[in-house]
Motif scaffolding. Structure first.
Motif, mmCIF file in Angstrom:
data_model
loop_
_atom_site.group_PDB
_atom_site.id
_atom_site.type_symbol
_atom_site.label_atom_id
_atom_site.label_comp_id
_atom_site.label_asym_id
_atom_site.label_seq_id
_atom_site.Cartn_x
_atom_site.Cartn_y
_atom_site.Cartn_z
ATOM 1 N N ASP A 57 0.877 -1.540 -0.314
ATOM 2 C CA ASP A 57 0.199 0.134 0.036
ATOM 3 C C ASP A 57 0.779 1.378 0.192
ATOM 4 O OD1 ASP A 57 -2.645 -1.481 -0.090
ATOM 5 O OD2 ASP A 57 -2.736 -1.201 2.549
ATOM 6 N N VAL A 58 0.639 2.548 -0.902
ATOM 7 C CA VAL A 58 1.402 3.404 -0.778
ATOM 8 C C VAL A 58 0.635 4.696 -0.100
ATOM 9 C CG1 VAL A 58 2.498 5.038 -2.187
ATOM 10 C CG2 VAL A 58 2.245 3.050 -3.182
ATOM 11 N N ILE A 98 -3.740 2.820 -3.411
ATOM 12 C CA ILE A 98 -3.140 4.227 -2.914
ATOM 13 C C ILE A 98 -4.176 4.769 -1.622
ATOM 14 C CG2 ILE A 98 -1.755 6.304 -4.075
ATOM 15 C CD1 ILE A 98 -1.068 4.901 -6.223
ATOM 16 N N ILE A 99 -3.486 5.122 -0.856
ATOM 17 C CA ILE A 99 -4.267 5.633 0.207
ATOM 18 C C ILE A 99 -4.104 7.594 -0.030
ATOM 19 C CG2 ILE A 99 -4.969 6.520 2.470
ATOM 20 C CD1 ILE A 99 -3.862 3.157 2.504
ATOM 21 N N ILE A 100 -4.915 8.442 -0.296
ATOM 22 C CA ILE A 100 -4.566 9.952 -0.838
ATOM 23 C C ILE A 100 -4.589 10.767 0.736
ATOM 24 C CG2 ILE A 100 -4.299 11.939 -2.319
ATOM 25 C CD1 ILE A 100 -4.354 9.933 -4.695
ATOM 26 N N VAL A 101 -4.604 11.276 1.641
ATOM 27 C CA VAL A 101 -4.583 12.095 2.547
ATOM 28 C C VAL A 101 -4.842 13.885 1.400
ATOM 29 C CG1 VAL A 101 -4.924 12.853 4.636
ATOM 30 C CG2 VAL A 101 -4.654 10.721 3.894
ATOM 31 N N GLU A 102 -5.830 14.373 0.855
ATOM 32 C CA GLU A 102 -6.153 15.532 0.786
ATOM 33 C C GLU A 102 -5.838 16.304 1.965
ATOM 34 O OE1 GLU A 102 -8.140 18.253 -2.425
ATOM 35 O OE2 GLU A 102 -8.489 15.673 -2.345
ATOM 36 N N GLN A 103 -5.241 17.545 1.991
ATOM 37 C CA GLN A 103 -5.851 18.900 3.104
ATOM 38 C C GLN A 103 -5.972 19.984 2.524
ATOM 39 O OE1 GLN A 103 -2.222 18.504 5.647
ATOM 40 N NE2 GLN A 103 -1.213 16.568 4.085
ATOM 41 N N ASN A 104 -7.016 20.314 2.963
ATOM 42 C CA ASN A 104 -7.725 21.950 2.396
ATOM 43 C C ASN A 104 -8.208 22.545 4.071
ATOM 44 O OD1 ASN A 104 -9.192 24.545 1.658
ATOM 45 N ND2 ASN A 104 -9.034 23.361 -0.279
ATOM 46 N N PRO A 105 -7.198 23.952 4.285
ATOM 47 C CA PRO A 105 -8.304 23.666 6.173
ATOM 48 C C PRO A 105 -9.462 24.849 5.780
ATOM 49 C CG PRO A 105 -6.184 24.888 5.007
ATOM 50 C CD PRO A 105 -5.848 24.047 4.088
ATOM 51 N N LEU A 144 -1.759 5.784 7.804
ATOM 52 C CA LEU A 144 -1.666 5.052 7.827
ATOM 53 C C LEU A 144 -1.913 3.885 8.720
ATOM 54 C CD1 LEU A 144 2.499 5.503 9.448
ATOM 55 C CD2 LEU A 144 2.297 3.822 7.661
ATOM 56 N N ASN A 145 -3.061 4.721 9.147
ATOM 57 C CA ASN A 145 -4.603 3.422 9.994
ATOM 58 C C ASN A 145 -5.177 3.328 8.614
ATOM 59 O OD1 ASN A 145 -3.769 4.759 12.405
ATOM 60 N ND2 ASN A 145 -5.011 6.341 11.880
ATOM 61 N N ASN A 146 -5.036 3.040 7.770
ATOM 62 C CA ASN A 146 -5.807 2.732 6.232
ATOM 63 C C ASN A 146 -5.178 1.477 5.376
ATOM 64 O OD1 ASN A 146 -8.358 3.816 6.335
ATOM 65 N ND2 ASN A 146 -7.196 6.094 7.278
ATOM 66 N N THR A 147 -3.875 1.583 5.940
ATOM 67 C CA THR A 147 -3.082 0.073 5.035
ATOM 68 C C THR A 147 -3.305 -0.873 5.358
ATOM 69 O OG1 THR A 147 -1.678 0.917 6.987
ATOM 70 C CG2 THR A 147 -1.157 1.715 4.961
ATOM 71 N N GLU A 148 -3.409 -2.145 5.041
ATOM 72 C CA GLU A 148 -3.826 -3.364 4.877
ATOM 73 C C GLU A 148 -2.475 -3.906 4.345
ATOM 74 O OE1 GLU A 148 -8.221 -3.448 4.580
ATOM 75 O OE2 GLU A 148 -7.686 -3.129 2.619
ATOM 76 N N SER A 149 -1.673 -4.162 3.257
ATOM 77 C CA SER A 149 -0.895 -4.966 3.109
ATOM 78 C C SER A 149 0.580 -5.549 3.733
ATOM 79 C CB SER A 149 -0.493 -3.988 1.607
ATOM 80 O OG SER A 149 -1.377 -4.252 0.275
ATOM 81 N N GLU A 150 0.939 -6.033 2.874
ATOM 82 C CA GLU A 150 2.000 -6.748 3.714
ATOM 83 C C GLU A 150 2.968 -5.884 3.752
ATOM 84 O OE1 GLU A 150 5.549 -10.566 3.511
ATOM 85 O OE2 GLU A 150 4.598 -9.632 1.519
ATOM 86 N N TRP A 151 3.059 -4.519 2.952
ATOM 87 C CA TRP A 151 4.049 -3.478 2.995
ATOM 88 C C TRP A 151 4.102 -2.566 2.691
ATOM 89 C CZ3 TRP A 151 10.087 -4.413 3.370
ATOM 90 C CH2 TRP A 151 10.100 -5.416 4.106
ATOM 91 N N VAL A 152 4.306 -1.103 3.248
ATOM 92 C CA VAL A 152 3.481 0.033 3.348
ATOM 93 C C VAL A 152 4.510 1.013 3.037
ATOM 94 C CG1 VAL A 152 3.038 2.157 4.041
ATOM 95 C CG2 VAL A 152 2.439 0.213 5.588
ATOM 96 N N PHE A 153 4.556 1.914 1.391
ATOM 97 C CA PHE A 153 5.262 2.568 0.815
ATOM 98 C C PHE A 153 4.910 3.934 1.117
ATOM 99 C CE2 PHE A 153 6.977 4.254 -3.566
ATOM 100 C CZ PHE A 153 7.440 5.480 -3.050
ATOM 101 N N LEU A 154 5.885 4.449 1.976
ATOM 102 C CA LEU A 154 5.693 6.168 2.793
ATOM 103 C C LEU A 154 6.174 7.216 0.895
ATOM 104 C CD1 LEU A 154 6.637 3.627 4.992
ATOM 105 C CD2 LEU A 154 6.101 6.906 6.341
#
Length: 513
Positions: free
Chosen positions: A241-242, A270-277, A315-325
């Protein structure tokens, strides 16, 4: 496997792992004896062990721990290493303040127990002097060879549990000699200065004697011919998971997603966290649902800014064996994930940080080495390691959150390896839109803290007291030429006030972490 027992600087016994005695010239020093055995048994692993702890030597565990030939493992049960904590006055790296409870990367080796492959010793023949003091020799080997790709660890599992013998302590002459032989010359003067400032000691004679010794260089040492193939299998499913935090970089992120879509080894999600204040705002990433992608995309849209928070959500939404930051302004070739996994299998390591140059930047490190930091935008981590590890929110909008994350991993017993190939290009894109300057707690202070309290928090959390004090001394000199107060006495008073402010706010941040 060849086991060498020793006591009082002399070899007392040499046996095989099945307890067969090997004839040997016991008059030699331990270091030269190891070299002779390496010539005699070039394909063997060589273990050294003090006679006082030979019954506690755990040979079965050692076979599993020493999983490829380009390693050097050692352990000292005492609270300190051969060079006491004073070595921290001249080195700020994470290799100094060793966590003795876990496998931990360090060049600080011990004569108590250890293991190295004969091929390494043969590569060092006539390149490093075989000191009569075995501890000094081991530390010299590790210090010189770590930058060349020798992976060195303090490893408590070499010995079974029980009471262990304390190692001998070097003299102050040995300390100055080691600094002179393995660091730039200015560090012997800084060592003397720090000892005077913080311990009221003035060992001028050891300083002078150190100049009779030449600097030891590693330029003639070549470890590249030693092949690495780990016997440890760290990849099972091979899924990844990315995670990507982003803010106002729509076009750059699109290019990143396109690079992922062309991978020969595709990510699972791929987990995208988009921020807009801006309250009431909506996502600008229309292409996430407007185009088809060969992987799942989990899109999280939030009004809170901050990369620590964003990465933790991902990170709280990852499930795969590896994580790519990853990051939203990276570019890379189609075989990135495939090649990284190939290197991970080769070295049997659960954490890898890739080369991360900017455009046209000359690559400085060209060997797989133990990395002194961590890349939050270019690292692969086995997900099971991350169950109790998150980015420290106290470091939000400051510096050091990625280094702190790496230290959390190391203090759990997981080393971070740097991979020179493949590389990820870091575009260093202009800061995206929707950003507001964070309201730091100390922004209204009349005396602004120096260094940044987040940097100070990292140092007091992970470094020794001697490293903290040594950092203070070097910072004093570094900032002197960059500030307006040229009177050294007035500058010292101001510097001390800024330093105290930094310590105060770092401790305030620590309370909230």
């Amino acid at each position: 496997m060849i086991i060498v027992h020793h006591i009082n600087g002399k070899i007392t016994d040499v046996i095989t792992s099945d307890n067969q005695k090997i004839e040997f010239d016991y008059k030699k020093t331990i270091a030269s004896g190891l070299h002779e055995l390496a010539c005699q048994f070039p394909d063997k692993k060589i273990v050294w062990c003090h006679s006082a702890v030979k019954e506690q030597l755990d040979l079965e565990t050692i076979k599993k721990l020493f999983h490829h030939d380009k390693m050097m493992l050692s352990f000292s049960s005492s609270q300190h290493n051969f060079f006491e904590t004073t070595i921290g006055y001249v080195e700020e790296s994470l290799f100094i303040n060793v966590n003795k409870k876990v496998s931990y990367p360090t060049w600080q080796m011990s004569s108590l127990v250890g293991i190295i492959h004969a091929s390494i010793l043969n590569a060092l023949r006539d390149k490093i002097f075989c000191d009569a003091d075995f501890d000094y020799y081991l530390n010299s080997v590790a210090k010189l060879c770590m930058p060349l790709g020798l992976l060195c660890y303090s490893e408590p599992k070499l010995l079974k549990k029980g009471e262990h013998r304390n190692i001998p302590r070097p003299s102050i002459y040995d300390l100055f000699r080691f600094v002179k032989q393995h660091y730039k010359t200015r560090w012997v003067f800084l060592l003397l200065l720090n000892l005077g400032l913080y311990e009221r000691k003035f060992p001028v004679l050891p300083l002078l004697v150190s100049f009779f010794y030449k600097n030891r260089k590693n330029g003639a040492i070549n470890l590249d011919t030693i092949k690495v193939q780990s016997s440890v299998n760290v990849i099972d499913k091979g899924t990844v998971d990315v995670i990507i935090p982003t803010i106002g970089r729509k076009d750059y992120l699109y290019d990143v997603l396109k690079d992922f879509s062309r991978q020969t080894f595709l990510p699972t999600k791929i987990i995208i966290v988009e921020q807009n204040p801006q309250e009431g705002s909506k996502t600008e990433l229309d292409y996430i649902h407007g185009e088809k992608w060969p992987f799942a995309i989990k899109h999280i849209f939030i009004h809170q800014t901050g990369v620590c928070n964003a990465r933790n959500l991902a990170l709280n939404n990852t499930e795969s064996e590896w994580v790519f930051l990853a990051d939203d302004d990276n570019r890379f070739d189609t075989d990135l994930i495939q090649e990284v996994f190939k290197n991970i299998k080769k070295y049997g390591n659960e954490v890898a940080t890739t080369s991360y140059p900017q455009k046209n930047e000359v690559k400085k490190y060209r060997k797989v080495i133990q990395w002194p930091t961590f890349g939050a935008g270019n690292s692969f981590v086995k997900r099971i390691l991350l169950d109790e590890i998150r980015f420290n929110d106290s470091l939000e909008f400051g510096y050091g959150e990625d280094s702190d994350f790496g230290m959390q991993l190391r203090n759990k017993g997981y080393d971070v390896l740097y991979l020179p190939e493949p590389e990820i290009i870091h575009l260093k894109a202009p800061i995206g839109g929707f950003r507001t300057k964070p309201g730091l707690l100390w922004k209204n202070d009349n005396i602004q803290p120096k260094p940044s309290p987040t940097v100070m928090l990292y140092i007091i959390s992970h470094n020794s007291q001697e490293q903290l004090k040594g950092y203070k001394t070097t910072l004093f000199f570094k900032f002197y030429k960059h500030q307006n107060i040229k009177n050294p006495f007035r500058y010292f008073k101001m510097f001390q006030k800024q330093w105290n402010q930094s310590v105060f706010w770092a401790n305030q941040l620590k309370k909230t972490s």
